[in-house]
Motif scaffolding. Structure first.
Motif, mmCIF file in Angstrom:
data_model
loop_
_atom_site.group_PDB
_atom_site.id
_atom_site.type_symbol
_atom_site.label_atom_id
_atom_site.label_comp_id
_atom_site.label_asym_id
_atom_site.label_seq_id
_atom_site.Cartn_x
_atom_site.Cartn_y
_atom_site.Cartn_z
ATOM 1 N N ASN A 113 -4.400 -22.369 31.122
ATOM 2 C CA ASN A 113 -2.847 -22.135 30.488
ATOM 3 C C ASN A 113 -2.420 -23.187 29.613
ATOM 4 O OD1 ASN A 113 -0.244 -21.066 31.064
ATOM 5 N ND2 ASN A 113 0.314 -22.996 32.000
ATOM 6 N N TYR A 145 4.139 -21.947 20.226
ATOM 7 C CA TYR A 145 3.556 -21.155 21.028
ATOM 8 C C TYR A 145 2.151 -21.196 21.519
ATOM 9 C CZ TYR A 145 3.198 -18.865 16.347
ATOM 10 O OH TYR A 145 3.033 -18.724 14.992
ATOM 11 N N SER A 146 1.715 -22.374 21.373
ATOM 12 C CA SER A 146 0.239 -22.889 21.594
ATOM 13 C C SER A 146 -0.142 -22.783 22.852
ATOM 14 C CB SER A 146 0.332 -24.332 20.837
ATOM 15 O OG SER A 146 0.287 -24.179 19.575
ATOM 16 N N GLU A 147 0.693 -22.968 23.880
ATOM 17 C CA GLU A 147 0.255 -23.143 25.150
ATOM 18 C C GLU A 147 0.729 -21.796 26.012
ATOM 19 O OE1 GLU A 147 2.042 -25.486 23.956
ATOM 20 O OE2 GLU A 147 0.750 -27.202 24.056
ATOM 21 N N GLY A 148 0.147 -21.788 27.193
ATOM 22 C CA GLY A 148 0.485 -20.468 27.991
ATOM 23 C C GLY A 148 1.958 -20.564 28.365
ATOM 24 N N ARG A 175 -3.707 -14.938 23.069
ATOM 25 C CA ARG A 175 -4.505 -15.529 24.262
ATOM 26 C C ARG A 175 -4.277 -14.751 25.649
ATOM 27 N NH1 ARG A 175 -2.451 -21.228 24.525
ATOM 28 N NH2 ARG A 175 -3.552 -21.734 26.439
ATOM 29 N N LEU A 176 -3.271 -14.239 26.009
ATOM 30 C CA LEU A 176 -2.739 -13.623 27.091
ATOM 31 C C LEU A 176 -3.719 -12.583 27.388
ATOM 32 C CD1 LEU A 176 -1.097 -12.738 29.679
ATOM 33 C CD2 LEU A 176 0.548 -11.385 27.735
ATOM 34 N N LEU A 215 1.723 -6.894 18.077
ATOM 35 C CA LEU A 215 0.903 -8.030 17.882
ATOM 36 C C LEU A 215 1.760 -9.414 18.717
ATOM 37 C CD1 LEU A 215 -1.531 -9.263 16.561
ATOM 38 C CD2 LEU A 215 0.055 -9.978 14.439
ATOM 39 N N LEU A 216 0.952 -9.609 19.679
ATOM 40 C CA LEU A 216 1.610 -10.807 20.701
ATOM 41 C C LEU A 216 1.336 -12.283 19.810
ATOM 42 C CD1 LEU A 216 0.787 -9.871 24.203
ATOM 43 C CD2 LEU A 216 2.865 -9.579 22.866
ATOM 44 N N ALA A 217 2.557 -13.023 19.700
ATOM 45 C CA ALA A 217 2.241 -14.497 19.220
ATOM 46 C C ALA A 217 1.073 -14.943 20.225
ATOM 47 C CB ALA A 217 3.781 -15.161 19.615
ATOM 48 N N LYS A 218 1.438 -14.968 21.437
ATOM 49 C CA LYS A 218 0.330 -15.571 22.310
ATOM 50 C C LYS A 218 -0.944 -14.442 22.793
ATOM 51 C CE LYS A 218 3.466 -18.888 24.384
ATOM 52 N NZ LYS A 218 4.184 -19.445 25.582
ATOM 53 N N SER A 238 -0.892 -4.752 23.996
ATOM 54 C CA SER A 238 -0.332 -4.806 25.236
ATOM 55 C C SER A 238 -0.577 -3.589 26.147
ATOM 56 C CB SER A 238 1.161 -5.128 25.145
ATOM 57 O OG SER A 238 1.320 -6.333 24.480
ATOM 58 N N GLY A 288 -2.324 -19.063 17.587
ATOM 59 C CA GLY A 288 -1.668 -17.554 17.959
ATOM 60 C C GLY A 288 -2.203 -16.482 17.422
ATOM 61 N N TYR A 289 -1.790 -15.270 17.548
ATOM 62 C CA TYR A 289 -1.992 -14.136 16.882
ATOM 63 C C TYR A 289 -3.475 -13.779 17.107
ATOM 64 C CZ TYR A 289 2.768 -14.635 15.482
ATOM 65 O OH TYR A 289 4.004 -14.625 15.240
ATOM 66 N N GLN A 326 -4.175 -25.679 23.927
ATOM 67 C CA GLN A 326 -3.302 -25.520 22.940
ATOM 68 C C GLN A 326 -4.282 -24.571 22.067
ATOM 69 O OE1 GLN A 326 -2.363 -29.520 21.646
ATOM 70 N NE2 GLN A 326 -0.203 -29.297 22.271
ATOM 71 N N LEU A 327 -3.833 -23.355 21.682
ATOM 72 C CA LEU A 327 -4.643 -22.362 21.190
ATOM 73 C C LEU A 327 -3.850 -21.599 19.997
ATOM 74 C CD1 LEU A 327 -6.033 -20.333 24.404
ATOM 75 C CD2 LEU A 327 -7.261 -22.131 22.668
#
Lengths: 341, 341, 341, 341
Positions: free
Chosen positions: C24, D8-11, C241-242, C236-239, C59, C30-31, C27-28
């Motif tokens: 969580n 938006y780098s984290e969860g 990663r989800l 296209l989700l910004a996060k 999604s 986006g997209y 730091q990752l």
């Protein structure tokens, strides 16, 4: 070569063309604001028994259907049509290109039966998941149908009643309306159409004009800024006079229905010959389209002298073909065809 | 009343109308498969110096722009245009209705400057986030422009070069192309247009026809099933002959350019009068549109005898107005206007 | 209250949720450019036996269908589906909202029969008027179907062969793919799917994830700028990663198929009880959905203790209902239901 | 490596994630009909001082903008935005993909000035040709803007007044709303937003959530069947709980604004360092985005230790870059960045 392949093989009927010639050099405002368009609107409204009706002119049928349907539906709605409806089959996806689904009901004799429609609507609203489905937001029928058949006044009334019970408009595609109005046995008048439909169009392309269809909103119920939406779909001619002058002529002194008779008279010559010679008629179309089941050998023989339209394969040895007549069909051509059958 | 309000106030030029009358009762195939349409296609292709070009006929300009642009762009692309481009301003959102963005660049003299275009494209591709933006996928210009101005051959060549460097097509809207081809000082021929553009249309509505525009794909580069996509947008007439016959006439014996001269000659009479009487011309349009800055009092005075088009307010006391001529403008009317100025 | 109403009643399976918690605060980018998404793409591609496959995460199912179908079809094409296909019935017109028609073929047991498809395609191309119709440009099937049934490997191969003969892609909606892969009697593997389909999605929402579907282009055949088109449709989700983290977990150590077994095991407990007690099963679904015909009185009685889904009225006294299980269904709940039947 | 590249780098923020974990195995209805979604709706409505407001949850910002704008505009309308508006630049044409034009007005400090808006609307309605143009049907602004700036309450009120005078809704994109509400000098509350806007969204993706935005119709003025239209655009999650649970947490005990402070506090540490060291700030953003003009050499030096966002080239030797903070930014990271400047 005799030509019965379709009902748009010629140009305009002479009276219509004459008016185009006579008015050609008059300087007129664009975009349908000229006096001929105004006069045509008024004459059509009167012919419908609805002096307050709103009337708009659009170049062709597919465009008319796209514009009328897409401007009257809400985003989450689709249009209900018989499976054989022109909008469902032969408009290259024009309705879907305007973001709406065509919701189909099995046809009977080219028609959408009112009981089927009622059942469809009942089922939709009873479905617990209907909010994840396309809402039926309009009913589309053609009169005459793509199969040349006609809804009776009772049938139209029943459809209209179901629509209004469910608060959705009834839209009638009248690409061949003239041929329906004067067909033997037809019990529907233009005033009836205007009473029973919420919007309809009176076809010009197939009934005397070079091009053009007249959209009628009988209760002056056109969507606001309808012309802007016509423009947005590419359906607003700069020289709107081209359509206005033609429809003004067609609705002067009953020209529209008068020329329609010739299509019916010639179709009847053909049908009488078919019946008397024992051919099997595919259906009971009383209008300008005649569908007949031919042995393939007979069909091949006819091909050398007659243009007609292939409709569908019946079985290995038989085919359904269509003979179309129009205001332009000559009586002697119909007689010549009758002789060949 | 003298009429200079626009260039679509009359019907068709006499030779065109005559051909419609002469061919009216011929039985012809529908949907542009008739021999006149074929002949028109061939004559236009030859006039463009591109015998293999593909040519299609569509009723009006907005529809043509919508169909050409939406069928040539990829989904993630938009069309680049000058801020004053017709597709950006006066088509009621027809491009967006086909799901595409108009990407605008500030106009200079009604034109899209090639250096601005180059900078736009460079910036786009250099942007790290360009995959979240609308890709420039086509360039739209009008020739003549909405302001009556003309790109020179050098300017067109430069635009064409930038487009091809970035591998996007150049599309020229030629609603008034005839009036550009014969304008004084114009150094661009129809063959040049066909060399430099990837697709363009030759306007009929404003240059001699009742309606209709001829889309030309000079390298036979039309999108596959283009006619199906025309139909899907409501742009395929059943009686395609209406367009074919007219363009066949317009491209017989140089009629198209011949009639265009009258628009220029009459515009020059007006411009000469304006210049000699010391009026300020708004720009250097050499085509059929003349823009002039008038004192409001003079404008009001003229209004009683002349129809013209309001263009924009210049300041509290001055207004820019437009006088439009066309193939149909009478020399004596131009002279009468000159006398009134 | 026992709950068998659908297969999306719980959140994520514990291992998936655990990974969301663990990652969580990392730091990752986006997209979807983060390492978990990259890892998930790689694991899925390998699980498909296609290390070069392209994988994208979206999604939900409706959005996935809309994006895949609309980006792969040409403008003049529609998608062929069984009449019961999810895209035809329960997606609120999402396909039409992207401008395309759903062309339907009558379903058999929830499936699109290959012979019907072949006949449809043959008829379309043989029709002289097909250029005025919507071209079949893709075939959509769901596996498992909306009725819980499964195409056998032979059936899928036949469909795939017909598609490729007609050069249109086969698209498989795998909203419940896990439940098909582990169903008793299923003879199709993920590698088979990747061999036979041109594009498919592996459902996460119904099989262990909070949300998310994995679109696979097995031959690295994704449309160019697919992500831009995802963005354009709001998909296209910004996060990103989800979705990436969840699918990375689901495709680690076979979690995806492992959790799918629980849905099948519990469904089998229910089906065995139904069979042993003489109930009429509506069809032979071997997956997580069980359809059964109940007497209305029995149905009403069950309602007090069990949530299930109404499917359709059979006759005045009988109703078809559905019991859905999932990875989250507890064995004791299935046993409790069995005891109530 | 210090990370200030975006927000938006984290969860999710811990309290939000915790609630997802706690509720994970609860069996809940789908499609937003669960109790957490209901509770979130209620809490948000109350936080807005509008207990009757309608609230909907959608996964991401682009989708939210597409759905809100396309469902509130009439067909012939477009949305007015500042030239730098997110919908105009960085959404890959999502608005146009829903058939609507973005009508742009030059930005000032990232904002749409009310006087420019008024002039635009006056000019439109005064234009004799406005029926051939795209009607301005809604105004879109972002608060905070894409440039981190804030409209004051007076500015918002003026915009709102102009909108209502012209009877078009004001829509506020609040992707970073939390960071505006707690910014130093901000004089706008959530209740003010609800008073002045006709529809707005409260951003979750950038302010504490894994994903999700809350659309608020403060006067319960959502278009009818809004959820169906969400579905039609692919924006309705089966597991609506994912969004409901998160927003329920964010609007419990003021969590949303509480976590927003950390973004502002850390941004202020950076801005103070920049100011005290004599850097030129690009604008006066008081929110979580800080734009600064750097010499290219300094920029290159920083690159080794800090991730930031390139914004635009200023001149040959200077570049504008952006440092973004968020609820997740650690105070020590901001201090470390300050030390590096």
């Amino acid at each position: 070569m005799l030509n019965f392949v379709n009902d748009y093989s010629e140009g305009a009927c002479p009276e219509v063309l004459q008016r185009l010639v006579e008015t050609n050099r008059e300087q007129l405002p664009g975009y349908g604001k000229d006096r001929y368009t105004g006069s045509a609107e008024e004459k059509i409204a009167r012919a419908c028994g609805r002096p307050d009706a709103q009337v708009f002119f659009i170049s062709g049928g597919t465009q008319t259907n796209q514009i009328v349907i897409s401007t009257m539906l809400k985003q989450y709605e689709g249009v209900v049509a018989a499976s054989t409806g022109h909008v469902n089959v032969h408009e290259a996806g024009a309705i879907e290109a305007s973001d709406h689904k065509v919701l189909t009901i099995p046809q009977v004799d080219g028609k959408l039966p009112a009981p089927s429609l009622r059942e469809y609507l009942e089922t939709f609203w009873a479905d617990a998941n209907h909010e994840q489905m396309v809402f039926p937001g309009m009913v589309y029928i053609s009169w005459p149908t793509e199969y040349g058949t006609l809804y009776s006044k009772a049938e139209l009334t029943e459809l209209s009643d179901v629509c209004h019970e469910y608060r959705i408009p009834l839209y009638i595609d009248g690409a061949r309306m003239g041929y329906g109005l004067v067909a033997p046995g037809a019990d529907v008048t233009l005033e009836d159409i205007a009473d029973l439909a919420d919007v309809f169009y009176i076809g010009g392309t197939k009934v005397g004009a070079l091009c053009g269809e007249a959209v009628v909103f009988p209760q002056a119920n056109a969507p606001e800024y309808f012309q802007t939406m016509m423009k947005r779909r590419g359906g607003l001619l700069a020289k709107g006079r081209l359509l206005g002058v033609q429809f003004d002529a067609l609705f002067t002194d009953g020209l529209y229905t008068r020329i329609s008779h010739q299509a019916i008279d010639t179709a009847e010559i053909i049908r009488q010959a078919l019946r008397s010679k024992g051919y099997e008629l595919y259906n009971a179309s009383p209008t300008n389209q005649t569908f007949v089941v031919l042995e393939n050998s007979k069909m091949e023989e006819l091909r050398h002298q007659v243009n007609f339209d292939f409709w569908e394969r019946r079985d290995a040895n038989h085919t359904v073909i269509r003979f179309a007549t129009s205001w332009a069909t000559k009586t002697e051509d119909a007689q010549a065809l009758a002789a060949l059958l």
